[in-house]
Design an enzyme around this catalytic site. Structure first.
Site, mmCIF file in Angstrom:
data_model
loop_
_atom_site.group_PDB
_atom_site.id
_atom_site.type_symbol
_atom_site.label_atom_id
_atom_site.label_comp_id
_atom_site.label_asym_id
_atom_site.label_seq_id
_atom_site.Cartn_x
_atom_site.Cartn_y
_atom_site.Cartn_z
ATOM 1 C CG ASP A 197 0.703 -8.102 6.292
ATOM 2 O OD1 ASP A 197 1.431 -9.049 6.652
ATOM 3 O OD2 ASP A 197 0.762 -6.966 6.795
ATOM 4 N NE ARG B 60 2.174 -2.260 9.473
ATOM 5 C CZ ARG B 60 3.195 -1.824 10.209
ATOM 6 N NH1 ARG B 60 2.955 -1.172 11.308
ATOM 7 N NH2 ARG B 60 4.435 -2.032 9.840
ATOM 8 N NE ARG C 28 9.141 -8.822 5.828
ATOM 9 C CZ ARG C 28 9.221 -7.713 6.555
ATOM 10 N NH1 ARG C 28 8.165 -7.266 7.197
ATOM 11 N NH2 ARG C 28 10.333 -7.044 6.632
ATOM 12 C CD GLU D 229 2.443 -7.591 12.822
ATOM 13 O OE1 GLU D 229 3.520 -7.523 13.420
ATOM 14 O OE2 GLU D 229 2.320 -7.374 11.605
ATOM 15 C CD GLU E 273 -0.847 0.024 3.785
ATOM 16 O OE1 GLU E 273 -0.506 -0.552 4.805
ATOM 17 O OE2 GLU E 273 -1.595 1.004 3.798
#
Ligand code: F6P
Length: 340
Positions: free
Chosen positions: A126, A170, A273, A220, A102
């Site tokens: 994500d 997130r 990751r 998280e 993003e």
């Protein structure tokens, strides 16, 4: 055409596959590819390297990004946008292929509005970028998280303790949702739906009562409905995101206190990751790279390549970055069936 390519934001398995696809795919048309180092930092500072066949040899199965990455935001730097335009001019760049989430693609959208020819490629473990069914990196992260849950079941059951697995995510709980469903979690907690602590404890207790040990999968970014259980350091990155972490540990202590049974937290963090991309992610990343080239050759700009079903399509960058793709309540209801 001289094409500039960069990878921005958190790294993600499959980035190298996109870079390779753009370089290999550009050979027949004779396009040249210039790689900017460390995302928008390389464009701001004119730090670039020629990406020829030798530069991409052997990188398909490699995790991370050979170009490096950063969370540099040119629009948060004095005169940043002008410096970006000056670099593009100096290197004779006709078009840019930014690969990012993003934030990176948000910068790309603004540059497109300013007249730069841009075709974005979506990435994030994500899986929260709107406009595409999946981003590459997600499948690899999901594999890591699911394997961890499988392993934690056996040690948890042996010690009769709760294991709380904190996964990345997130704003969106896609990793927790999918890994929790694939791994048979007792409870899955996601950022989109603030959770009820009493219900979490009750699910864990029920699992103990049935002779097995609970596995709680928590994103998280998940938060309790009431109270102030934890969980950020207060530090922010250049795009304003708070550094997260800590919900797993806080939840494990709470569950231990309320069930009277031992509990441990496992934070998977950047293990999700790193490392080699799954075959699915390599294929998706490769198709995205080729599709970005096609879009440039078709004269497109201000678009992002995206997966819809099994097709690669183009969507306006502005549309893709306007909002995040969150887990819908009906998807959460599917995993809820298996709680307790
Ligand atoms: O955006 C992807 C992501 O992996 C998030 O899930 C996580 O909050 C963040 O990156 C972590 O970033 P960093 O690498 O800066 O710790």
């Amino acid at each position: 055409m001289r094409i500039g390519i960069l990878t921005g934001g958190g790294d993600c398995p499959g980035l190298n596959a996109v870079i390779r696809a753009v370089v290999r795919g550009s050979q027949p048309s004779g396009d040249e590819v210039v790689g900017f180092r460390d995302g928008w930092r390389g464009v701001l500072e004119g730090d670039a390297v020629t990406m020829d066949l030798a530069a991409v040899r052997g990188i398909l199965p490699r995790g991370g990004t050979v170009l490096g990455t950063s969370r540099t935001n040119p629009y948060a730097v004095e005169g940043g946008a002008d410096r970006v335009l000056a670099t593009l001019e100096r290197f004779g760049i006709d078009a840019l292929v930014p690969i990012g989430g993003e934030d990176t693609l948000g910068v790309a959208a603004k540059l497109a509005e300013a007249g730069v020819r841009v075709v974005g490629v979506p990435k994030t473990i994500d899986n929260d970028l709107d406009g595409t069914d999946y981003t590459f990196g997600f499948d690899t992260a999901l594999g890591v998280a699911t394997e961890a849950i499988d392993r934690l079941h056996t040690t948890g059951d042996s010690h009769h303790r709760t294991l709380v697995v904190e996964v990345m995510g997130r704003h969106a709980g896609w990793i927790a949702l999918h890994a929790g469903m694939a791994g048979g979690a007792t409870v899955v907690l996601i950022p989109e739906l603030p959770f009820d602590v009493d219900a979490v404890v009750a699910h864990c207790q029920r699992r103990f009562d049935s002779g097995y040990s609970p596995i709680v999968v928590v994103s998280e970014g998940a938060r309790p409905r009431d109270g102030d259980l934890v969980t950020a350091t207060g530090e922010r990155d250049p795009f304003g995101h708070v550094r997260l972490g800590g919900i797993g540990t806080a939840l494990a202590s709470l569950i231990e206190a309320r069930t009277g049974r031992e509990s441990r937290a496992v934070v998977l963090g950047h293990v999700q990751r790193g490392g080699t991309p799954s075959p699915f992610d390599r294929v998706l990343a490769t198709r995205f790279g080729l599709a970005a080239l096609d879009a440039l050759h078709a004269g497109e700009s201000g678009v992002m390549v995206a997966l819809r079903g099994t097709d690669i399509v183009r969507v306006p960058l502005g549309e893709a970055t306007a909002r995040l793709k969150l887990v819908p309540v009906e998807r959460y209801a599917e995993v809820e069936v298996f709680f307790g």
